[in-house]
Write a protein that holds these residues in place. Structure first.
Motif, PDB file in Angstrom:
ATOM      1  N   CYS A   1      51.068  40.229  47.500  1.00  0.00           N
ATOM      2  CA  CYS A   1      51.574  39.913  48.839  1.00  0.00           C
ATOM      3  C   CYS A   1      52.316  38.565  48.806  1.00  0.00           C
ATOM      4  O   CYS A   1      51.949  37.674  48.038  1.00  0.00           O
ATOM      5  CB  CYS A   1      50.424  39.851  49.832  1.00  0.00           C
ATOM      6  SG  CYS A   1      49.428  41.338  49.797  1.00  0.00           S
TER       7      CYS A   1
ATOM      8  N   ARG B   1      53.212  43.832  52.012  1.00  0.00           N
ATOM      9  CA  ARG B   1      51.995  44.653  51.947  1.00  0.00           C
ATOM     10  C   ARG B   1      52.418  46.093  51.698  1.00  0.00           C
ATOM     11  O   ARG B   1      53.476  46.528  52.147  1.00  0.00           O
ATOM     12  CB  ARG B   1      51.208  44.576  53.269  1.00  0.00           C
ATOM     13  CG  ARG B   1      50.660  43.228  53.597  1.00  0.00           C
ATOM     14  CD  ARG B   1      49.522  42.799  52.727  1.00  0.00           C
ATOM     15  NE  ARG B   1      48.344  43.629  52.804  1.00  0.00           N
ATOM     16  CZ  ARG B   1      47.113  43.199  52.458  1.00  0.00           C
ATOM     17  NH1 ARG B   1      46.925  41.963  52.025  1.00  0.00           N
ATOM     18  NH2 ARG B   1      46.087  44.007  52.531  1.00  0.00           N
TER      19      ARG B   1
ATOM     20  N   CYS C   1      44.765  43.563  41.887  1.00  0.00           N
ATOM     21  CA  CYS C   1      45.544  44.055  43.025  1.00  0.00           C
ATOM     22  C   CYS C   1      46.610  45.007  42.491  1.00  0.00           C
ATOM     23  O   CYS C   1      47.030  44.894  41.339  1.00  0.00           O
ATOM     24  CB  CYS C   1      46.234  42.894  43.743  1.00  0.00           C
ATOM     25  SG  CYS C   1      45.071  41.906  44.677  1.00  0.00           S
TER      26      CYS C   1
ATOM     27  N   TYR D   1      52.436  35.947  50.584  1.00  0.00           N
ATOM     28  CA  TYR D   1      51.795  34.683  50.967  1.00  0.00           C
ATOM     29  C   TYR D   1      50.639  34.320  50.039  1.00  0.00           C
ATOM     30  O   TYR D   1      50.014  33.278  50.188  1.00  0.00           O
ATOM     31  CB  TYR D   1      51.250  34.803  52.408  1.00  0.00           C
ATOM     32  CG  TYR D   1      50.351  35.995  52.579  1.00  0.00           C
ATOM     33  CD1 TYR D   1      48.997  35.913  52.294  1.00  0.00           C
ATOM     34  CD2 TYR D   1      50.862  37.233  52.962  1.00  0.00           C
ATOM     35  CE1 TYR D   1      48.176  37.016  52.405  1.00  0.00           C
ATOM     36  CE2 TYR D   1      50.061  38.351  53.069  1.00  0.00           C
ATOM     37  CZ  TYR D   1      48.712  38.226  52.783  1.00  0.00           C
ATOM     38  OH  TYR D   1      47.907  39.332  52.871  1.00  0.00           O
ATOM     39  N   CYS D   2      50.338  35.177  49.072  1.00  0.00           N
ATOM     40  CA  CYS D   2      49.048  35.084  48.384  1.00  0.00           C
ATOM     41  C   CYS D   2      49.026  34.100  47.216  1.00  0.00           C
ATOM     42  O   CYS D   2      49.878  34.122  46.343  1.00  0.00           O
ATOM     43  CB  CYS D   2      48.648  36.469  47.882  1.00  0.00           C
ATOM     44  SG  CYS D   2      47.048  36.426  47.063  1.00  0.00           S
TER      45      CYS D   2
ATOM     46  N   SER E   1      49.578  45.305  44.041  1.00  0.00           N
ATOM     47  CA  SER E   1      50.858  44.622  44.255  1.00  0.00           C
ATOM     48  C   SER E   1      50.520  43.228  44.781  1.00  0.00           C
ATOM     49  O   SER E   1      49.376  42.974  45.163  1.00  0.00           O
ATOM     50  CB  SER E   1      51.714  45.383  45.270  1.00  0.00           C
ATOM     51  OG  SER E   1      51.026  45.429  46.501  1.00  0.00           O
TER      52      SER E   1
ATOM     53  N   GLY F   1      41.512  39.284  45.517  1.00  0.00           N
ATOM     54  CA  GLY F   1      41.818  40.560  44.907  1.00  0.00           C
ATOM     55  C   GLY F   1      41.562  41.750  45.833  1.00  0.00           C
ATOM     56  O   GLY F   1      41.502  41.609  47.034  1.00  0.00           O
TER      57      GLY F   1
ATOM     58  N   ASN G   1      41.700  47.330  50.915  1.00  0.00           N
ATOM     59  CA  ASN G   1      43.048  47.484  51.446  1.00  0.00           C
ATOM     60  C   ASN G   1      43.234  48.936  51.855  1.00  0.00           C
ATOM     61  O   ASN G   1      42.764  49.840  51.146  1.00  0.00           O
ATOM     62  CB  ASN G   1      44.094  47.123  50.374  1.00  0.00           C
ATOM     63  CG  ASN G   1      44.258  45.624  50.269  1.00  0.00           C
ATOM     64  OD1 ASN G   1      43.805  44.884  51.133  1.00  0.00           O
ATOM     65  ND2 ASN G   1      44.881  45.176  49.199  1.00  0.00           N
TER      66      ASN G   1
HETATM   67  S1  SF4 Z   1      46.491  39.011  49.737  1.00  0.00           S
HETATM   68 FE1  SF4 Z   1      44.841  40.231  48.894  1.00  0.00          FE
HETATM   69  S2  SF4 Z   1      45.834  42.193  48.422  1.00  0.00           S
HETATM   70 FE2  SF4 Z   1      47.472  40.731  48.673  1.00  0.00          FE
HETATM   71  S3  SF4 Z   1      47.888  39.990  46.591  1.00  0.00           S
HETATM   72 FE3  SF4 Z   1      46.448  38.583  47.528  1.00  0.00          FE
HETATM   73  S4  SF4 Z   1      44.454  39.273  46.921  1.00  0.00           S
HETATM   74 FE4  SF4 Z   1      45.888  40.953  46.548  1.00  0.00          FE
END
Ligand code: SF4
Length: 357
Positions: A15, A122, A11, A17-18, A13, A57, A85
């Protein structure tokens, strides 16, 4: 049916919540990962597949050359989905995807509200989403799914209503919509963020279901809505107790009805491959999992297939549950179908299934 999930763990960056298997890394590490994933595909001798799903990812963060090297190893007969994305997709990538047989894009939008996009960290903004959808459609990729989220911090019912209005204006075939889960290892988890009140979350879900159904979308899975014929073919393997192969670090799979999770460590993966953790499940666990997954969708549970696979008589065994929930679980031509009400109380129903010895 042969379904393959390939995990791309990179990725640009992270997010807020991830908690998925993802990493921000350099080109050198990406090249090492490339060598290992190609080796894994060759070792498993996979070429002809029905559905292929590149998840992450961020698969769209791969450079064109990298994507081409991996995608060219497969011949996909039904559905080739790539998770993207908005900020990492451009005309060159879209044209390449199209050339390589990608026929479905799953776009990580989460919300069209620029302020909330900032809150959840995001990188894209509303305008990026519009531009990328236009590019996809102009280049003949119309089978687009959008991911949205609800129960975000500071998000109101009015915000969700607006997100859905924009979604419907865009004429998109498929929506996956999830409530925010605060995972311990995410940025929100470390900030000790409190989840939205349960009643408010339920109101939000109700609003989503009502709006989407009114707009002519089929609510075919707890979190998924589609225009007729546009359900996810790949996910059917998960919901209908089929095998699916998981490739790459962070991927899960099920082969010969045995589930496994590949290592989540990119370092381990690069050094010594997928190192899968194999689940030791009893037949009872597997039989229950099959029920749990099937009742998430309006495709329902195929009773004869379940009886044969688990060497039991479903109707006899679960007679009391079928009687208790006869209003919301309907049997038709050997399939047990959950109604929308059943999907809403699925956890309660599943506990009853678990209690039968
Ligand atoms: S939600 Fe998706 S884009 Fe965002 S950090 Fe997690 S894997 Fe990466």
């Amino acid at each position: 049916m042969k379904a393959v999930y390939l995990h791309v763990p990179f990725c640009d960056s992270i997010c807020a919540y991830c908690d998925f298997c993802r990493i921000i890394t350099n080109e050198d590490t990406k090249s090492k990962w490339m060598a290992q994933i190609i080796e894994e595909i060759k070792q498993k001798n996979i070429h002809e597949v029905d559905t292929l799903y590149f998840g992450g990812g961020t698969p769209s963060s791969l450079a064109c050359e990298q994507f081409k090297k991996i995608a060219s190893l497969f011949n996909v007969s039904k559905e080739f989905t790539v998770e993207c994305n908005p900020e990492s997709l451009d005309l060159e990538k879209i044209q390449l995807y199209k050339k390589l047989g990608v026929n479905r894009i799953s776009l990580g939008v989460q919300t069209f509200n620029d302020h909330l996009l900032q809150v959840i960290n995001r990188k894209h903004r509303k305008e990026d989403i519009f531009q990328v959808i236009q590019l996809l459609k102009e280049n003949g990729i119309n089978n687009i799914s959008i991911d949205l989220m609800y129960a975000l911090p500071e998000q109101s019912l009015e915000d969700i209503k607006k997100d859905l209005e924009i979604f419907l204006d865009l004429d998109i075939k498929h929506l996956s919509i999830y409530s925010l889960q605060i995972e311990e290892n995410s940025i929100f988890g470390r900030q000790n963020l409190k989840p939205v009140d349960e009643d408010i979350e339920a109101d939000m879900y109700e609003l989503i279901c009502r709006t989407m159904e009114k707009a002519g979308y089929l609510h075919y899975e707890i979190s998924s809505f589609c225009k007729p014929g546009y359900h996810s073919k790949h996910n059917l393997a998960y919901w209908q107790d089929e095998d699916f192969i998981g490739l790459g670090c962070g991927a899960s799979g099920k082969e010969n009805n045995v589930r496994y999770d590949n290592t989540r460590s990119l370092k381990t993966y690069i050094e010594s491959g997928a190192n899968p953790y194999i689940y030791e499940e009893t037949q009872k666990d597997k039989a229950f999992n099959a029920i749990m997954m099937a009742l998430r969708t309006t495709f329902g549970l195929d009773i004869q297939k379940w009886n044969q696979r688990y060497d039991q008589d479903f109707i006899k065994r679960y007679q009391s549950i079928l009687e208790k929930y006869h209003d919301v679980l309907k049997m038709e031509n050997g399939i047990l179908y959950p109604s929308r009400e059943a999907m809403e109380i699925l956890n309660t129903i599943l506990v009853d299934f678990l209690l039968i010895d």
